[in-house]
Scaffold this active site. Structure first.
Site, PDB file in Angstrom:
ATOM      1  CE  LYS A 162      11.279 -11.043  -1.026  1.00 48.24           C
ATOM      2  NZ  LYS A 162      10.109 -10.287  -1.530  1.00 48.24           N
ATOM      3  CE  LYS A 260       3.593  -9.620  -0.402  1.00 51.77           C
ATOM      4  NZ  LYS A 260       4.879  -8.945  -0.687  1.00 51.77           N
TER       5      LYS A 260
END
Length: 343
Positions: A162, A260
């Site tokens: 990230k 997702k």
């Protein structure tokens, strides 16, 4: 009953629905561009009928203000329609993409599997399920902390970093992890943290470090900025693709579609997205918004159709459900007894 017949079942029966919120504690704070998480609340839906009992879990989409509280409110508002009997196709028409539809859609798949005596993956038209190499995500901490986190994952074959939009810090994070793990597949997730200018500036360092995938470099809504940009690393759309309707518009801008279930509203639409992306010549990825094995299990079905898999959500939790999905040698596997079994 054949698999084809099961996939097209349209009979709805009365059912009872239970909806609640659970707060999942994280092992450690988790940082991405613009957010720090210490816990993850999720909505859990249970439906029960003469066919059996089905469950689904959803966290919602935090950056769209789609919260577990809102999920519960939405489902309660439609309780009479749901409990009178609803099919997955009818659910697509009743609710928009998001957490509420995801939780209920997955519960209906689970319920249907028990009714017809066929595991969900077969209902979904998947021939066989097998372990998938999954990425293990590293929080956007300082480079020493990121390296420490990577050291704690010696069996990971794929790591996802990230990033937070600080170009120098992002470069150092990636270089540090590459020095530690010259053998690993590495992807990065900018979480909308760059402009096109920043992306062009940092791209050479990603190429040098052998980064294999870059997720969501630009803010949602700035997709057109990528027109004509020839990226040396495949770009994956995450926030830029919420559901099936968005897939076609990604061509020429992204090479990978990150699906997702919380975004698109469940397994039903996720499967349609994967197949549409393939038809359009794009690669497919399945990700998660963090959650227990109950949330990962439906996504594991989608994973069987994917090029990239990011289903590490439960490893961030202080405690998971039982039975749970398993992680071994850098791969994830979900047995049918976790969710979607015939019993």
């Amino acid at each position: 009953m054949s698999t084809a017949e099961a996939m097209t079942m349209s009979t709805a029966v009365p059912m009872q629905m239970e909806v609640g919120i659970e707060r999942l504690r994280l092992r450690n704070p988790f940082r991405i561009s613009g957010y720090t998480f210490t816990e993850v609340p999720v909505a859990v839906v249970t439906v029960e009928s003469e066919r059996g009992r089905g469950r689904g879990e959803a966290a919602g989409v935090y950056y769209l203000k789609d919260t577990p509280e809102g999920i519960v409110e939405t489902l309660e508002r439609h309780r009479s329609i749901i409990e009178s009997g609803i099919t997955r196709q009818q659910l697509l028409e009743l609710l928009p993409p998001g957490g509420a539809r995801n939780a209920l859609d997955c519960a209906l798949w689970d319920l249907e599997a028990k009714h017809v005596g066929v595991p969900v993956w077969r209902l979904a038209g998947v021939d066989i399920v097998a372990p998938c190499v999954t990425t293990f995500t590293l929080s956007a901490d300082g480079p020493p902390a990121v390296v420490s986190a990577a050291e704690a994952l010696p069996h990971a074959k794929a790591l996802k970093l990230k990033l937070d939009g600080d170009l120098q810090m992002d470069k150092e994070r990636v270089r540090a992890v590459r020095r530690l793990r010259p053998d690993a597949w590495i992807g990065v997730d900018a979480n909308q943290g760059y402009s096109l200018e920043k992306l062009k500036a940092i791209m050479p360092s990603f190429v040098e470090a052998g980064v294999k995938l870059l997720e969501q470099p630009l803010p949602r809504g700035r997709e057109a900025d990528l027109e004509g940009f020839k990226s040396p690393i495949p770009l994956a759309a995450d926030e830029s693709v919420q559901g099936l309707a968005d897939v076609r518009g990604l061509r020429g801008r992204f090479q990978v579609v990150n699906i997702k279930l919380d975004k698109c509203g469940g397994l039903t639409e996720a499967l349609a997205m994967a197949r549409e992306a393939r038809r359009l010549g794009m690669q497919v990825m399945v990700g998660n918004m963090v959650g227990t094995s109950l949330a990962m299990a439906p996504a594991f079905v989608v994973a069987q159709l994917c090029d990239y898999v990011d289903l590490d959500g439960p490893v961030f939790l202080a405690e998971d459900r039982h039975p749970s999905i398993t992680y071994q040698d850098g791969s994830v596997y979900c047995a049918s007894n976790v969710w979607g079994d015939v019993k």
